[in-house]
Design a protein around this motif. Sequence first.
Motif, short mmCIF file in Angstrom:
data_model
loop_
_atom_site.label_atom_id
_atom_site.label_comp_id
_atom_site.label_asym_id
_atom_site.label_seq_id
_atom_site.Cartn_x
_atom_site.Cartn_y
_atom_site.Cartn_z
N LYS A 299 12.77 78.68 -10.74
CA LYS A 299 13.55 79.92 -10.77
C LYS A 299 14.32 80.17 -9.46
N SER A 300 14.15 79.29 -8.48
CA SER A 300 14.87 79.44 -7.23
C SER A 300 16.03 78.43 -7.12
N ASN A 301 16.44 77.87 -8.24
CA ASN A 301 17.51 76.87 -8.26
C ASN A 301 18.86 77.58 -8.30
N ALA A 302 19.40 77.86 -7.14
CA ALA A 302 20.66 78.61 -7.04
C ALA A 302 21.81 77.87 -7.72
N LYS A 303 21.85 76.56 -7.58
CA LYS A 303 22.94 75.77 -8.19
C LYS A 303 22.91 75.89 -9.71
N ALA A 304 21.72 75.86 -10.30
CA ALA A 304 21.61 76.01 -11.76
C ALA A 304 22.11 77.38 -12.19
N PHE A 305 21.76 78.42 -11.44
CA PHE A 305 22.27 79.76 -11.76
C PHE A 305 23.79 79.80 -11.64
N HIS A 306 24.34 79.13 -10.63
CA HIS A 306 25.79 79.13 -10.45
C HIS A 306 26.49 78.42 -11.60
N VAL A 307 26.02 77.24 -11.94
CA VAL A 307 26.63 76.49 -13.04
C VAL A 307 26.52 77.27 -14.34
N LEU A 308 25.37 77.85 -14.60
CA LEU A 308 25.18 78.66 -15.80
C LEU A 308 26.14 79.84 -15.80
N GLY A 309 26.27 80.49 -14.67
CA GLY A 309 27.21 81.60 -14.57
C GLY A 309 28.63 81.19 -14.85
N MET A 310 29.03 80.04 -14.36
CA MET A 310 30.39 79.57 -14.59
C MET A 310 30.62 79.20 -16.05
N ILE A 311 29.59 78.70 -16.71
CA ILE A 311 29.71 78.44 -18.15
C ILE A 311 29.91 79.76 -18.89
N TYR A 312 29.13 80.77 -18.51
CA TYR A 312 29.29 82.07 -19.15
C TYR A 312 30.69 82.65 -18.89
N VAL A 313 31.26 82.40 -17.73
CA VAL A 313 32.64 82.82 -17.47
C VAL A 313 33.57 82.11 -18.45
N LEU B 135 19.98 84.01 -4.04
CA LEU B 135 19.14 82.89 -3.60
C LEU B 135 19.79 82.10 -2.46
N ALA B 136 21.11 82.08 -2.41
CA ALA B 136 21.82 81.33 -1.37
C ALA B 136 22.97 82.19 -0.83
N PRO B 137 22.65 83.24 -0.10
CA PRO B 137 23.67 84.20 0.32
C PRO B 137 24.74 83.64 1.26
N LYS B 138 24.47 82.54 1.90
CA LYS B 138 25.46 81.95 2.81
C LYS B 138 26.35 80.92 2.12
N HIS B 139 26.11 80.67 0.84
CA HIS B 139 26.89 79.68 0.09
C HIS B 139 28.21 80.32 -0.35
N ALA B 140 29.29 79.95 0.29
CA ALA B 140 30.59 80.60 0.06
C ALA B 140 31.08 80.47 -1.38
N GLU B 141 30.91 79.31 -1.98
CA GLU B 141 31.38 79.12 -3.36
C GLU B 141 30.69 80.08 -4.32
N PHE B 142 29.40 80.29 -4.13
CA PHE B 142 28.66 81.21 -5.00
C PHE B 142 29.19 82.63 -4.84
N ARG B 143 29.43 83.03 -3.58
CA ARG B 143 29.92 84.39 -3.31
C ARG B 143 31.32 84.60 -3.89
#
Length: 67
Positions: free
Chosen positions: A20-34, A52-60
């Motif tokens: 549940k701490s896999n930030a990349k999986a959350f990001h990819v899933l979010g982009m699919i939902y977009v 989960l990864a507040p310093k990751h610019a792409e996620f922000r």
Amino acid sequence: MLKNYASAISCLHQALNIDKSNAKAFHVLGMIYVDIEDFPRALECLENATGLAPKHAEFRVSFARVL
């Protein structure tokens, strides 16, 4: 390119059930939902990725674009 969203969503949920701490999986899933215009779920996933990864610019940036 053929996009099999249902299969990708299922795989990503399985990955998140394991870690549940896999930030990349959350990001990819979010982009699919977009892509499928499910913005409430996209926001939830992208918020989780950013949390989960507040310093990751792409996620922000992805999260901000959906807001």
